[in-house]
Design a protein around this motif. Structure first.
Motif, PDB file in Angstrom:
ATOM      1  N   VAL A  43       2.709  -7.247   8.700  1.00 21.42           N
ATOM      2  CA  VAL A  43       3.355  -6.121   8.037  1.00 21.42           C
ATOM      3  C   VAL A  43       4.843  -6.413   7.948  1.00 21.42           C
ATOM      4  O   VAL A  43       5.508  -6.606   8.968  1.00 21.42           O
ATOM      5  CB  VAL A  43       3.103  -4.800   8.783  1.00 21.42           C
ATOM      6  CG1 VAL A  43       3.830  -3.662   8.079  1.00 21.42           C
ATOM      7  CG2 VAL A  43       1.613  -4.500   8.858  1.00 21.42           C
ATOM      8  N   LEU A  44       5.345  -6.455   6.720  1.00 22.57           N
ATOM      9  CA  LEU A  44       6.732  -6.809   6.474  1.00 22.57           C
ATOM     10  C   LEU A  44       7.470  -5.617   5.891  1.00 22.57           C
ATOM     11  O   LEU A  44       7.030  -5.053   4.890  1.00 22.57           O
ATOM     12  CB  LEU A  44       6.801  -7.985   5.490  1.00 22.57           C
ATOM     13  CG  LEU A  44       8.181  -8.493   5.098  1.00 22.57           C
ATOM     14  CD1 LEU A  44       8.844  -9.195   6.273  1.00 22.57           C
ATOM     15  CD2 LEU A  44       8.069  -9.442   3.912  1.00 22.57           C
ATOM     16  N   PRO A  45       8.580  -5.155   6.536  1.00 19.49           N
ATOM     17  CA  PRO A  45       9.374  -4.096   5.915  1.00 19.49           C
ATOM     18  C   PRO A  45      10.023  -4.589   4.627  1.00 19.49           C
ATOM     19  O   PRO A  45      10.690  -5.617   4.619  1.00 19.49           O
ATOM     20  CB  PRO A  45      10.425  -3.753   6.957  1.00 19.49           C
ATOM     21  CG  PRO A  45      10.229  -4.668   8.095  1.00 19.49           C
ATOM     22  CD  PRO A  45       9.160  -5.644   7.775  1.00 19.49           C
ATOM     23  N   LEU A  46       9.805  -3.877   3.542  1.00 24.14           N
ATOM     24  CA  LEU A  46      10.370  -4.265   2.243  1.00 24.14           C
ATOM     25  C   LEU A  46      11.166  -3.079   1.712  1.00 24.14           C
ATOM     26  O   LEU A  46      10.610  -2.128   1.182  1.00 24.14           O
ATOM     27  CB  LEU A  46       9.267  -4.660   1.265  1.00 24.14           C
ATOM     28  CG  LEU A  46       9.731  -5.386   0.004  1.00 24.14           C
ATOM     29  CD1 LEU A  46      10.231  -6.783   0.339  1.00 24.14           C
ATOM     30  CD2 LEU A  46       8.599  -5.465  -1.017  1.00 24.14           C
ATOM     31  N   ALA A  47      12.474  -3.140   1.883  1.00 25.63           N
ATOM     32  CA  ALA A  47      13.353  -2.044   1.478  1.00 25.63           C
ATOM     33  C   ALA A  47      13.794  -2.216   0.038  1.00 25.63           C
ATOM     34  O   ALA A  47      13.582  -3.260  -0.601  1.00 25.63           O
ATOM     35  CB  ALA A  47      14.569  -1.980   2.403  1.00 25.63           C
ATOM     36  N   ASP A  48      14.442  -1.183  -0.504  1.00 23.81           N
ATOM     37  CA  ASP A  48      14.995  -1.265  -1.855  1.00 23.81           C
ATOM     38  C   ASP A  48      16.017  -2.396  -1.925  1.00 23.81           C
ATOM     39  O   ASP A  48      16.870  -2.539  -1.044  1.00 23.81           O
ATOM     40  CB  ASP A  48      15.666   0.053  -2.241  1.00 23.81           C
ATOM     41  CG  ASP A  48      14.652   1.155  -2.455  1.00 23.81           C
ATOM     42  OD1 ASP A  48      13.466   0.838  -2.592  1.00 23.81           O
ATOM     43  OD2 ASP A  48      15.052   2.338  -2.479  1.00 23.81           O
ATOM     44  N   PRO A 101       0.791  -1.229   0.000  1.00 23.22           N
ATOM     45  CA  PRO A 101       0.000   0.000   0.000  1.00 23.22           C
ATOM     46  C   PRO A 101       0.822   1.276   0.000  1.00 23.22           C
ATOM     47  O   PRO A 101       0.337   2.319  -0.444  1.00 23.22           O
ATOM     48  CB  PRO A 101      -0.827  -0.124   1.286  1.00 23.22           C
ATOM     49  CG  PRO A 101       0.025  -0.961   2.186  1.00 23.22           C
ATOM     50  CD  PRO A 101       0.726  -1.926   1.293  1.00 23.22           C
ATOM     51  N   GLU A 102       2.049   1.228   0.515  1.00 26.23           N
ATOM     52  CA  GLU A 102       2.886   2.415   0.597  1.00 26.23           C
ATOM     53  C   GLU A 102       4.342   2.001   0.564  1.00 26.23           C
ATOM     54  O   GLU A 102       4.675   0.831   0.827  1.00 26.23           O
ATOM     55  CB  GLU A 102       2.590   3.209   1.869  1.00 26.23           C
ATOM     56  CG  GLU A 102       2.823   2.423   3.149  1.00 26.23           C
ATOM     57  CD  GLU A 102       2.371   3.189   4.387  1.00 26.23           C
ATOM     58  OE1 GLU A 102       3.156   3.234   5.347  1.00 26.23           O
ATOM     59  OE2 GLU A 102       1.244   3.725   4.382  1.00 26.23           O
ATOM     60  N   PRO A 103       5.248   2.927   0.238  1.00 27.62           N
ATOM     61  CA  PRO A 103       6.664   2.554   0.134  1.00 27.62           C
ATOM     62  C   PRO A 103       7.194   1.948   1.431  1.00 27.62           C
ATOM     63  O   PRO A 103       6.974   2.473   2.522  1.00 27.62           O
ATOM     64  CB  PRO A 103       7.359   3.889  -0.175  1.00 27.62           C
ATOM     65  CG  PRO A 103       6.311   4.711  -0.842  1.00 27.62           C
ATOM     66  CD  PRO A 103       5.019   4.336  -0.186  1.00 27.62           C
ATOM     67  N   GLY A 104       7.884   0.827   1.273  1.00 31.65           N
ATOM     68  CA  GLY A 104       8.525   0.173   2.400  1.00 31.65           C
ATOM     69  C   GLY A 104       7.623  -0.706   3.216  1.00 31.65           C
ATOM     70  O   GLY A 104       8.087  -1.344   4.168  1.00 31.65           O
ATOM     71  N   ARG A 105       6.336  -0.811   2.886  1.00 32.79           N
ATOM     72  CA  ARG A 105       5.379  -1.563   3.709  1.00 32.79           C
ATOM     73  C   ARG A 105       4.701  -2.632   2.851  1.00 32.79           C
ATOM     74  O   ARG A 105       3.988  -2.309   1.889  1.00 32.79           O
ATOM     75  CB  ARG A 105       4.338  -0.628   4.304  1.00 32.79           C
ATOM     76  CG  ARG A 105       3.225  -1.320   5.102  1.00 32.79           C
ATOM     77  CD  ARG A 105       2.161  -0.305   5.504  1.00 32.79           C
ATOM     78  NE  ARG A 105       1.016  -0.934   6.128  1.00 32.79           N
ATOM     79  CZ  ARG A 105       0.866  -1.104   7.440  1.00 32.79           C
ATOM     80  NH1 ARG A 105       1.822  -0.679   8.268  1.00 32.79           N
ATOM     81  NH2 ARG A 105      -0.215  -1.680   7.933  1.00 32.79           N
ATOM     82  N   LEU A 106       4.900  -3.889   3.216  1.00 27.45           N
ATOM     83  CA  LEU A 106       4.252  -5.005   2.531  1.00 27.45           C
ATOM     84  C   LEU A 106       3.331  -5.709   3.517  1.00 27.45           C
ATOM     85  O   LEU A 106       3.754  -6.108   4.599  1.00 27.45           O
ATOM     86  CB  LEU A 106       5.294  -5.988   1.993  1.00 27.45           C
ATOM     87  CG  LEU A 106       4.727  -7.161   1.174  1.00 27.45           C
ATOM     88  CD1 LEU A 106       4.262  -6.672  -0.194  1.00 27.45           C
ATOM     89  CD2 LEU A 106       5.752  -8.274   1.020  1.00 27.45           C
ATOM     90  N   GLU A 107       2.084  -5.860   3.140  1.00 22.80           N
ATOM     91  CA  GLU A 107       1.096  -6.548   3.975  1.00 22.80           C
ATOM     92  C   GLU A 107       0.894  -7.966   3.446  1.00 22.80           C
ATOM     93  O   GLU A 107       0.786  -8.181   2.236  1.00 22.80           O
ATOM     94  CB  GLU A 107      -0.231  -5.793   3.964  1.00 22.80           C
ATOM     95  CG  GLU A 107      -0.127  -4.387   4.545  1.00 22.80           C
ATOM     96  CD  GLU A 107      -1.429  -3.627   4.452  1.00 22.80           C
ATOM     97  OE1 GLU A 107      -1.537  -2.582   5.121  1.00 22.80           O
ATOM     98  OE2 GLU A 107      -2.339  -4.069   3.701  1.00 22.80           O
ATOM     99  N   VAL A 108       0.820  -8.931   4.363  1.00 22.34           N
ATOM    100  CA  VAL A 108       0.708 -10.340   3.993  1.00 22.34           C
ATOM    101  C   VAL A 108      -0.387 -10.980   4.826  1.00 22.34           C
ATOM    102  O   VAL A 108      -0.426 -10.810   6.049  1.00 22.34           O
ATOM    103  CB  VAL A 108       2.042 -11.096   4.211  1.00 22.34           C
ATOM    104  CG1 VAL A 108       1.884 -12.568   3.840  1.00 22.34           C
ATOM    105  CG2 VAL A 108       3.160 -10.464   3.395  1.00 22.34           C
ATOM    106  N   VAL A 109      -1.277 -11.727   4.167  1.00 27.55           N
ATOM    107  CA  VAL A 109      -2.308 -12.521   4.840  1.00 27.55           C
ATOM    108  C   VAL A 109      -2.133 -13.962   4.372  1.00 27.55           C
ATOM    109  O   VAL A 109      -2.246 -14.250   3.178  1.00 27.55           O
ATOM    110  CB  VAL A 109      -3.727 -12.016   4.514  1.00 27.55           C
ATOM    111  CG1 VAL A 109      -4.768 -12.888   5.216  1.00 27.55           C
ATOM    112  CG2 VAL A 109      -3.891 -10.561   4.917  1.00 27.55           C
ATOM    113  N   ASN A 110      -1.847 -14.860   5.300  1.00 24.34           N
ATOM    114  CA  ASN A 110      -1.578 -16.264   4.976  1.00 24.34           C
ATOM    115  C   ASN A 110      -2.758 -17.109   5.427  1.00 24.34           C
ATOM    116  O   ASN A 110      -3.102 -17.150   6.607  1.00 24.34           O
ATOM    117  CB  ASN A 110      -0.294 -16.739   5.657  1.00 24.34           C
ATOM    118  CG  ASN A 110       0.198 -18.052   5.094  1.00 24.34           C
ATOM    119  OD1 ASN A 110      -0.589 -18.921   4.717  1.00 24.34           O
ATOM    120  ND2 ASN A 110       1.508 -18.220   5.022  1.00 24.34           N
TER     121      ASN A 110
END
Length: 419
Positions: free
Chosen positions: A306-311, A256-265
Motif C-alpha cells: 500500500v503506497l500513499p499517493l497524494a495530490d 481503490p480510494e483517494p490517497g491509496r495505491l495498491e501494488v503487487v510486484n
C-alpha cells in the motif's frame, strides 16, 4: 425572364465553381503524377550513363568505356521497378551502339558488349521484380503488425479516472513494431487498475502471451474486488497455457480510494514513486515474488503493498528494456536520475524527454523492448484527499534527490478510457 436570368446566373456561378474545383483537382493530380514520376525516375543510373558517354567522347572510343554502361541497369535494379530498369538498359544500349558506330569499334566487339549489356539488363529487371514483390509482402506484414499492436496495446487516453497518463513504447524489432512488453490501464468499479509486464522471449509467441495476459487482466480487473485475486486469476490461466520455461514479469496496481495505491510486484522492475516535492523513490517489494506462471514451482505468493499517493505525486511503471539499455561503454541507463531531471507537471512531456535521452544513451537503437507508463495525480482545489500515513507491506524506498524545482500540479485530470 428575370427568373431565367437568375437561374442562368446561378447556374453559371455554380459551373464556374465546379470548373475551379476541377481545375484545382487537375492541378493537384498533375502535381501528384509529376511527383510519382520523379520518385520513380532512376536518376543515379542515368547519371552513370551520362558520365560514361562524356568520358567516351572526351577520351576516345574504347570498348572498356562502353562496357561500363552495364553498371546503369544493375544500379537501377536497387531503386527502380522493372520497367525503369528496362528503360535504362534500352537507353544505355542505344547510346552504346551510337558511340560504337561513331568511334569505329569493330562489329564483333560491339556485338559482344551490347549482348552483355542486354543480359545484365534482363537479369537486373528480374532482380527488381523480386525486390518489388518482397517490398509489397513486407508492407503487408507491417500493416498486420500495426493492426496487432493496436489490438493488443490499444492507445491509452491522456486522462483515466483521477490520473493524467502518458505511455511510450518501443519494440526492439523496429520492422515488426510490436514485441513482448505489455501494459494496460482500465477504470473499474474498484477504481483504476493497471498492469505492465514483460514476456520471456520475443517474436510471435511473446505477442501471443502478452495478448493472453492482457485479456485475462481486463476481465479480472472488472470482476475481482481484491487486487491479489486479479493476480491469482492471471497466474492460474498462465499455468494452464504456458510452457514449463515460460513466464511473465509484471506489476499490477490499483487505486481503490483517494490517497491509496495498491501494488503487487511479480518479479518485475520496481516502480518509481515521484513525490510532489520532486523526490524519486524506488518502490521495492518487501517479499520478492516469482514471475507470473512460475508460482507452482516455488510455492511463493506475491504480497500487497500500500503506497500513499497524494495530490501532485506520480508513479512510473517500466520494463527492463529501459533500465538495461547500455551505451557504447556498456553503462546502464540511470532511469531514476533521468526521471528526477525531467519530471514535470505534464506526463507526456516527461516521457518525451526520457525517451529522447534513452535513445541518445543507446545511440538510437534499443536492443530490447521498452515500455514506460507514467501516472500523475493532479492537485485539486479544496481539501486534500486523505492518505495513509505509513507504507504497509513495502520494502526499502531508495530516494533520489531531484535536481531542479519541485513539481507541482494544477488542474484536474478526468475521463474514462480503457487500454
Amino acid at each position: 425572364m428575370s427568373q431565367d436570368r437568375e437561374y442562368v446566373g446561378e447556374h453559371g456561378r455554380k459551373g464556374a465553381g465546379r470548373n475551379r474545383i476541377l481545375g484545382t483537382g487537375a492541378a493537384a493530380g498533375g502535381k501528384r503524377a509529376a511527383a510519382h514520376v520523379a520518385l520513380g525516375t532512376p536518376v543515379l543510373p542515368l547519371l552513370v550513363v551520362a558520365a560514361v558517354v562524356l568520358v567516351d567522347l572526351a577520351a576516345g572510343t574504347a570498348v572498356i568505356w562502353l562496357s561500363l554502361l552495364a553498371a546503369a541497369p544493375a544500379l537501377a535494379a536497387a531503386t527502380s521497378r522493372p520497367r525503369g530498369v528496362l528503360c535504362v538498359g534500352l537507353l544505355a544500349g542505344i547510346l552504346g551502339a551510337l558511340l560504337g558506330i561513331q568511334g569505329g569499334v569493330h562489329s564483333a566487339e560491339a556485338a559482344a558488349v551490347l549482348s552483355a549489356l542486354a543480359a545484365v539488363t534482363l537479369a537486373s529487371a528480374l532482380a527488381s521484380a523480386l525486390r518489388w514483390r518482397r517490398e509489397r509482402v513486407l508492407a503487408a506484414v507491417r500493416s498486420v503488425a500495426e493492426a496487432a499492436q493496436h489490438a493488443v496495446l490499444a492507445p491509452i487516453p491522456s486522462s483515466v479516472g483521477p490520473f493524467q497518463v502518458a505511455v511510450r513504447y518501443s519494440a526492439a524489432a523496429a520492422e515488426a513494431r510490436i514485441g513482448g512488453d505489455l501494459y494496460a490501464l482500465v477504470p473499474t468499479p474498484y477504481g483504476v487498475r493497471m498492469i505492465i509486464g514483460d514476456v520471456r522471449g520475443k517474436g510471435l509467441p511473446a505477442v501471443g502471451t502478452a495478448a493472453l495476459v492482457l485479456g485475462i487482466f481486463r476481465e479480472a480487473a472488472y470482476d475481482e474486488p481484491d487486487l491479489l485475486a486479479v493476480v491469482g486469476r492471471i497466474e492460474r490461466s498462465l499455468a494452464r497455457n504456458l510452457g514449463f520455461d515460460d513466464f511473465v514479469t509484471a506489476v499490477v496496481a490499483g487505486y481503490p480510494e483517494p490517497g491509496r495505491l495498491e501494488v503487487v510486484n511479480c518479479g518485475h522492475a520496481p516502480p518509481l514513486h515521484v513525490r510532489a516535492d520532486g523526490h524519486v523513490s524506488s518502490v521495492d517489494p518487501a517479499q520478492p515474488a516469482p514471475p507470473l506462471g512460475l508460482r507452482g514451482l516455488t510455492g511463493e505468493t506475491p504480497s500487497l503493498q500500500v503506497l500513499p499517493l497524494a495530490d501532485g505525486d506520480q508513479l512510473l511503471l517500466y520494463t527492463d528494456g529501459v533500465t538495461e539499455a547500455r551505451d557504447h561503454g556498456r553503462a546502464f541507463y540511470p532511469l531514476a536520475e533521468g526521471l528526477a531531471r525531467h519530471v514535470s507537471d505534464e506526463p507526456a512531456a516527461t516521457l518525451d524527454a526520457l525517451d529522447a535521452e534513452l535513445q541518445a544513451h543507446v545511440g538510437g537503437r534499443l536492443h530490447d523492448d521498452a515500455a514506460l507508463l507514467l501516472l500523475r495525480k493532479p492537485t485539486v482545489q479544496g481539501p486534500a484527499d486523505p492518505a495513509p500515513a505509513v507504507l504497509t507491506g513495502a520494502g526499502s524506498l531508495t530516494t533520489v534527490a531531484r535536481s531542479g524545482p519541485a513539481a507541482t500540479g494544477s488542474g484536474v485530470g478526468c475521463g474514462m478510457g480503457a487500454e
